[in-house]
Design an enzyme around this catalytic site. Structure first.
Site, PDB file in Angstrom:
ATOM      1  N   SER A 179      44.859  35.798  43.248  1.00  0.00           N
ATOM      2  CA  SER A 179      43.911  37.037  42.935  1.00  0.00           C
ATOM      3  C   SER A 179      42.614  37.273  42.046  1.00  0.00           C
ATOM      4  O   SER A 179      42.125  37.934  41.596  1.00  0.00           O
ATOM      5  CB  SER A 179      44.849  37.705  42.445  1.00  0.00           C
ATOM      6  OG  SER A 179      46.284  38.677  43.079  1.00  0.00           O
ATOM      7  N   LYS A 209      40.963  43.695  33.572  1.00  0.00           N
ATOM      8  CA  LYS A 209      41.812  44.716  34.924  1.00  0.00           C
ATOM      9  C   LYS A 209      42.331  44.724  34.766  1.00  0.00           C
ATOM     10  O   LYS A 209      43.570  45.361  33.964  1.00  0.00           O
ATOM     11  CB  LYS A 209      42.186  42.893  35.518  1.00  0.00           C
ATOM     12  CG  LYS A 209      42.843  43.580  36.928  1.00  0.00           C
ATOM     13  CD  LYS A 209      43.876  42.204  37.663  1.00  0.00           C
ATOM     14  CE  LYS A 209      44.625  42.673  39.236  1.00  0.00           C
ATOM     15  NZ  LYS A 209      45.070  40.845  39.248  1.00  0.00           N
ATOM     16  N   SER A 226      42.885  39.729  44.299  1.00  0.00           N
ATOM     17  CA  SER A 226      43.271  41.256  44.240  1.00  0.00           C
ATOM     18  C   SER A 226      42.670  42.459  42.802  1.00  0.00           C
ATOM     19  O   SER A 226      42.253  43.380  42.920  1.00  0.00           O
ATOM     20  CB  SER A 226      44.579  41.643  43.419  1.00  0.00           C
ATOM     21  OG  SER A 226      44.800  41.357  42.207  1.00  0.00           O
TER      22      SER A 226
END
Lengths: 95, 501
Positions: free
Chosen positions: B177, B78, B153
């Site tokens: 997330s 990420k 996310s």
């Protein structure tokens, strides 16, 4: 509870955010909806309840207070937006 | 089967037996990324050259029998997690040019044993969102249906694993997330106990809630990665000193006949709960029952307050953490106000014209305010505003302190439940992936998507999302297994039982 445009402008200034007039309006509307929703917490009796600010139960986590060399000084300086003779450049603080 | 479709376990066997090399494996993953990233937008940065170089080094390690579980395995990260020498933007234009001088501890651990970094995954900017639509680099559609969101996310990370662009990925979970995009994309995602994995080098969002964890194709792979990245870190004072158990051994040890599974009734009373999600979750519970587990209904009465608590605590901590992004020491600096070509409302689309228009002569205040104006998307600004408001004199007690007190009650809910049951099973999300654009203009609806996820986050307990079937329209459904603090092995063991059935 509605958040006024003036309040949004005041908070934005405190938070160092430039907003366009359209953004100010949208934030006033959406944040008011969110803050209204938060009122649900008033249903909960929290008299005598301790606050939680961390969940691990750890306390006083210490490390030896000894100086050590930073091994990526050059890389940090490379990340600076403006540099003059190895020093960070910013606009004048006092005018 | 193509090499990029392999699990870590399968890839490990193939690499160690000399069936293929890490360079082969990496090349196939890079090819897949090239083919599909135009459509999926799961990567902000692809490291083609360095990945192949790292794969070569890994092949030498394998040849010299210096083999660790992740040697030569291609993975992605990420973009809100720092990687040395590789641009890390957190999907924010204010960090468009930011190249970290260090690796996050968890990434360092993987790379030191020869894990191959393929690139950096798209996400909601700074992790603010549940659909990946708040990214300043554009949304990530769902690999199962391109008209749907991938979740957020960590949407890019979950989509990359689901689409076999990589073997596994590392995401970050503050309020769901990792788990929510994993469930939307049909892969496995673990939010570990707060303090189990080091947060050093993770760009902070809400420091009392942030965790870093893997997204994998199987629960077995999850155990492999957790084994390598978990543990105490001198650079993160919130990591716990408890020993990391042998997770794979723990998976094998689970005796379902001795297991009591709690079903929290409040999770099944959520208005938005989709009937298909409900029946998939009940089916997973039924399978555990068939295998001998005892099922018990429990009550977590504070569940309905979790979103309100979460969306006070998060913006407060967020607005403080994001104070450091001001265009002064690193990132993109914007001295002058927007040029006339800057269209009002552009920040809605994420297509903000690139920054760094230069210009000089503004004051220090202008530098801060312009850099932050143009470097943050609307949702980041909203959270900064809410946090600044809720922390200001006169409101602090009513919002932040009140939320922290209710947080205590939410934790007590879990403590009471875990006296009666070993684990809890719930849906991961009330619904499967929703349509792109469906919630993006309604922040409160987007926040409410986290209803099943926020409670475990607030309590700091581990929670795993595993696939549990598909909806009629072909979208994956995930179930969530929540355990007491530091019970990752147990949670994964129950997850594996559901996965294998």
């Amino acid at each position: 509870m509605a958040l006024s445009l003036d309040e949004v402008r005041k908070i934005a200034k405190l938070a160092r955010l430039n907003l366009t007039p359209a953004e100010e309006k949208r934030h006033a509307e959406t944040i008011s909806v969110v803050l209204d929703y938060m009122n649900i917490l008033n249903e909960v009796n929290t008299d005598g309840v301790e606050i939680t600010s961390q969940v691990t139960g750890l306390s006083d986590v210490m490390r030896p207070d000894e100086p050590y060399e930073c091994d990526f000084k050059k890389e940090l300086i490379n990340q600076m937006p403006e540099v003059s003779e190895n020093e960070l450049k910013v606009p004048a603080v006092f005018e | 089967m193509n090499l990029n479709e392999l699990t870590i376990k399968q890839a490990r066997t193939g690499l160690d037996n000399g069936e293929f090399t890490s360079v082969d494996l990496t090349t196939v993953c890079l090819k897949r990324i090239k083919e599909c990233n135009g459509e999926l937008n799961a990567f902000i940065t692809v490291c083609e050259k360095s990945a192949l170089a790292e794969a070569k080094v890994a092949d030498e390690m394998i040849e010299n029998k210096k083999i660790k579980p992740l040697t030569g395995i291609p993975f992605c990260v990420k973009d809100a997690i720092c990687t040395v020498g590789v641009r890390s933007t957190a999907a924010a234009k204010i960090l468009d040019n930011y190249i970290p001088p260090f690796d996050a501890t968890v990434i360092k651990k993987i790379r030191e044993q020869g894990g191959v970094l393929l690139g950096k995954n798209n996400c909601d900017t700074f992790g603010h969102g549940a659909s990946n639509e708040n990214s300043m680099y554009g949304p990530v559609p769902n690999p199962h249906d391109l008209t749907k969101v991938s979740g957020g996310s960590s949407g890019g990370s979950a989509a990359a694993v689901a689409d076999n662009m990589c073997i596994f990925s590392i995401g970050e979970d503050t309020g769901g997330s990792i788990r929510q995009p994993a469930s939307f994309c049909g892969v496995v995602g673990l939010r570990p106990s707060y303090g189990r994995n080091s947060r050093y080098g993770i760009m902070p969002m809400a420091s009392s809630l942030d965790t870093v964890g893997p997204i994998t194709k199987t629960v077995e792979d999850m155990a492999v990665v957790m084994q390598e990245i978990a543990g105490c870190d001198g650079r993160d004072a919130t990591t716990v000193p408890d020993d990391v158990p042998d997770y794979e051994k723990e998976l094998g040890k689970i005796d379902l006949k001795k297991l009591t599974v709690g079903v929290p009734k409040e999770y099944f009373e959520v208005d938005a709960l989709d009937p298909e999600v409900k029946s998939a979750t009940l089916a997973a519970i039924e399978k555990l029952k068939q295998a001998g587990a005892t099922i018990k209904e429990v009550s977590l009465p504070m569940t309905k307050y979790a979103i309100a608590v979460y969306y006070i605590v998060v913006p407060c901590e967020d607005s403080s953490n994001l104070g450091r992004l001001d265009g002064v020491r690193y990132g993109v600096r914007v001295d002058t106000p927007p040029t006339p070509s800057y269209q009002e409302g552009d920040s809605d689309t994420g297509n903000i014209p690139l920054l760094s228009r230069g210009g000089r002569g503004g004051s220090l205040y202008d530098l801060y305010a312009n850099s932050r104006d143009q470097g943050f998307p609307e949702e980041v600004k909203r959270r900064i505003l809410i946090g600044t408001y809720a922390l200001s004199a006169g409101y602090y007690d009513a919002y932040y302190k009140k939320a922290q007190k209710v947080r205590t009650l939410i934790i007590q809910d879990f403590e009471k439940a875990f006296k009666k049951v070993d684990v809890l099973i719930t849906p991961t999300s009330p619904f499967p992936a929703f349509a792109l654009g469906e919630k993006s203009f309604d922040p409160l609806q987007m926040y409410l998507a986290d209803i099943m996820l926020a409670p475990a986050s607030l309590a700091g307990v581990p929670a795993l999302s595993v696939p549990a079937g598909m909806s009629k329209s072909g979208l994956p459904i995930g179930v969530q297994i929540i355990g007491p603090r530091l019970s990752e092995g147990l949670v994964m063991g129950v997850g594996e039982a559901i996965e294998k059935n």
